[in-house]
Design a protein around this motif. Structure first.
Motif, short mmCIF file in Angstrom:
data_model
loop_
_atom_site.label_atom_id
_atom_site.label_comp_id
_atom_site.label_asym_id
_atom_site.label_seq_id
_atom_site.Cartn_x
_atom_site.Cartn_y
_atom_site.Cartn_z
N TYR A 7 0.77 -1.26 -0.01
CA TYR A 7 -0.09 -0.08 -0.21
C TYR A 7 0.97 1.28 -0.07
CZ TYR A 7 -3.63 -3.17 1.46
OH TYR A 7 -4.48 -4.54 1.40
N SER A 8 0.36 2.46 -0.52
CA SER A 8 1.01 3.56 -0.44
C SER A 8 -0.02 4.68 -0.24
CB SER A 8 1.79 4.04 -1.80
OG SER A 8 0.59 4.16 -3.06
N PHE A 9 0.51 5.58 0.51
CA PHE A 9 -0.31 6.76 1.13
C PHE A 9 0.32 8.20 0.61
CE2 PHE A 9 -0.71 3.11 3.82
CZ PHE A 9 -1.70 3.38 4.47
N LEU A 19 -12.15 12.54 -7.90
CA LEU A 19 -12.09 11.20 -7.54
C LEU A 19 -13.00 11.16 -6.19
CD1 LEU A 19 -11.24 8.32 -7.48
CD2 LEU A 19 -9.20 9.06 -6.39
N LEU A 20 -12.69 11.96 -5.11
CA LEU A 20 -13.24 11.93 -3.75
C LEU A 20 -14.67 12.23 -4.02
CD1 LEU A 20 -10.81 14.00 -1.53
CD2 LEU A 20 -11.16 11.54 -1.72
N GLU A 58 -0.36 1.25 -7.68
CA GLU A 58 -0.42 2.55 -8.17
C GLU A 58 -1.99 2.75 -8.66
OE1 GLU A 58 2.35 3.58 -11.07
OE2 GLU A 58 3.84 2.40 -10.10
N ARG A 59 -2.57 2.10 -8.06
CA ARG A 59 -4.09 2.28 -8.27
C ARG A 59 -4.96 2.81 -6.89
NH1 ARG A 59 -8.90 -0.81 -7.61
NH2 ARG A 59 -10.57 -0.16 -8.66
N PRO A 60 -5.44 4.21 -6.99
CA PRO A 60 -6.12 4.65 -5.98
C PRO A 60 -7.20 3.73 -5.57
CG PRO A 60 -5.67 6.16 -7.29
CD PRO A 60 -5.36 5.04 -8.01
N ARG A 88 -13.30 2.65 1.56
CA ARG A 88 -12.87 1.96 0.04
C ARG A 88 -13.56 3.01 -0.83
NH1 ARG A 88 -10.38 -2.66 -0.93
NH2 ARG A 88 -10.27 -2.93 -3.15
N GLY A 89 -13.06 3.52 -1.83
CA GLY A 89 -13.86 4.13 -2.80
C GLY A 89 -14.76 3.37 -3.59
#
Length: 110
Positions: A7-9, A19-20, A58-60, A88-89
């Protein structure tokens, strides 16, 4: 954990607002998230809250925020000192919306 599963933040930016907004319109998020209003640039600039986009490969896929609760007048008597909220989006997989409260264990009644 393999590189593909890490995971990356990264800090949410104004480029993430569409996106949000899309994520917050999903029924599984709306059922839990306590605001009908999408974030704006002023929200993202608020120094009391750290807002993050969480990605894997690399996928949000998720949004997280952490903050100290005593930054707001209506939380002055809250025995928690910090909260982390995440959702989770997309409605895929097992990550659920949630909130974690970190309490001051030295406070009376803890």
């Amino acid at each position: 954990m393999t590189a593909a599963n890490r995971y990356s933040f990264r800090k949410a930016t104004v480029d993430d607002l569409p996106l949000l907004t899309a994520w917050q319109s999903n029924p599984h998020v709306r059922a839990w998230w306590d605001s009908d209003e999408s974030y704006d640039a002023a929200d993202l600039a608020d120094p009391r809250v750290a807002r993050w986009i969480v990605s894997t490969a690399e996928r949000p896929f998720a949004f997280m925020q952490d903050y100290t609760v005593h930054g707001w007048e209506d939380h002055q008597n809250d025995r928690c000192w910090a909260r982390i909220r995440i959702y989770r989006g997309e409605n895929e997989g097992s990550l659920r919306c949630g909130c974690t409260r970190y309490r001051d264990r030295s406070a009376p009644g803890q």
